[in-house]
Design a protein around this motif. Structure first.
Motif, PDB file in Angstrom:
ATOM      1  N   LYS A  61      16.893  14.814   0.645  1.00  0.00           N
ATOM      2  CA  LYS A  61      16.372  13.663   1.377  1.00  0.00           C
ATOM      3  C   LYS A  61      14.942  13.407   0.895  1.00  0.00           C
ATOM      4  N   LEU A  62      14.766  12.305   0.188  1.00  0.00           N
ATOM      5  CA  LEU A  62      13.499  12.017  -0.463  1.00  0.00           C
ATOM      6  C   LEU A  62      12.414  11.606   0.527  1.00  0.00           C
ATOM      7  N   CYS A  63      11.206  12.055   0.271  1.00  0.00           N
ATOM      8  CA  CYS A  63      10.029  11.639   1.035  1.00  0.00           C
ATOM      9  C   CYS A  63       9.372  10.505   0.262  1.00  0.00           C
ATOM     10  N   LEU A  64       9.518   9.298   0.773  1.00  0.00           N
ATOM     11  CA  LEU A  64       8.999   8.115   0.087  1.00  0.00           C
ATOM     12  C   LEU A  64       7.803   7.502   0.795  1.00  0.00           C
ATOM     13  N   TYR A  65       7.648   7.802   2.067  1.00  0.00           N
ATOM     14  CA  TYR A  65       6.542   7.247   2.855  1.00  0.00           C
ATOM     15  C   TYR A  65       6.325   8.136   4.071  1.00  0.00           C
ATOM     16  N   SER A  66       5.155   8.000   4.653  1.00  0.00           N
ATOM     17  CA  SER A  66       4.827   8.767   5.844  1.00  0.00           C
ATOM     18  C   SER A  66       5.036   7.891   7.085  1.00  0.00           C
ATOM     19  N   PRO A  67       6.041   8.198   7.909  1.00  0.00           N
ATOM     20  CA  PRO A  67       6.260   7.400   9.121  1.00  0.00           C
ATOM     21  C   PRO A  67       5.048   7.388  10.049  1.00  0.00           C
ATOM     22  N   SER A  68       4.346   8.519  10.148  1.00  0.00           N
ATOM     23  CA  SER A  68       3.194   8.584  11.055  1.00  0.00           C
ATOM     24  C   SER A  68       2.050   7.676  10.590  1.00  0.00           C
ATOM     25  N   LYS A  69       1.973   7.418   9.297  1.00  0.00           N
ATOM     26  CA  LYS A  69       0.927   6.528   8.766  1.00  0.00           C
ATOM     27  C   LYS A  69       1.397   5.073   8.689  1.00  0.00           C
ATOM     28  N   ARG A  70       2.640   4.852   9.102  1.00  0.00           N
ATOM     29  CA  ARG A  70       3.229   3.501   9.109  1.00  0.00           C
ATOM     30  C   ARG A  70       3.118   2.827   7.732  1.00  0.00           C
TER      31      ARG A  70
END
Length: 143
Positions: free
Chosen positions: A82-91
């Motif tokens: 599962k790739l990490c493409l963006y930080s949800p917490s940083k929107r």
């Protein structure tokens, strides 16, 4: 942006998209990406849940590890790829953004950096501090 519109835009850009599931507020699809002409082609699964999240997985092959690493770089889940493409917490990504202009190019970029990472285990793709001992030596400790 409504799920049906996201899906319609993706299918226009990637006509060979395979739709696994779709509803009024979500979908699951397969697409294929080749980051560069010399790269492998990767089959990806994209899961979109309107106003919640977008997830992306490499599903057609087991991604190899660099010789001095024990897990994949910059992923949410190494086993599930599962790739990490963006930080949800940083929107960094919001549901009103087009997946075809954000998530898909980011996935292609991740795959490009993954291929650069394979020979020596050096991640050039940015993001969070994946390997805290990188500056000390090439072998990951305290993983």
């Amino acid at each position: 942006m409504p799920a049906y519109l996201q899906l319609q835009i993706i299918k226009q850009a990637f006509p060979n998209t395979t739709v696994l599931k779709k509803s009024w507020n979500s979908f699951e699809i397969f697409i294929k990406l080749q980051p560069t002409p010399l790269s492998d082609t990767y089959k990806l699964k994209i899961i979109y849940r309107k106003n919640l999240y977008t997830e992306i997985y490499v599903i057609d092959k087991i991604l190899k590890l660099a010789p001095n690493r024990k897990k994949l770089p910059h992923v949410y889940d190494s086993d599930k790829q599962k790739l990490c493409l963006y930080s949800p917490s940083k929107r960094e990504w919001k549901p009103n953004m087009r997946i075809v202009n954000t998530i898909i190019p980011w996935a292609s970029e991740w795959l490009y950096y993954y291929e650069l990472w394979l020979p020596e285990g050096q991640w050039y793709g940015g993001g969070h501090d994946e390997y805290p001992n990188e500056k000390l030596d090439k072998v990951l400790r305290d993983e």
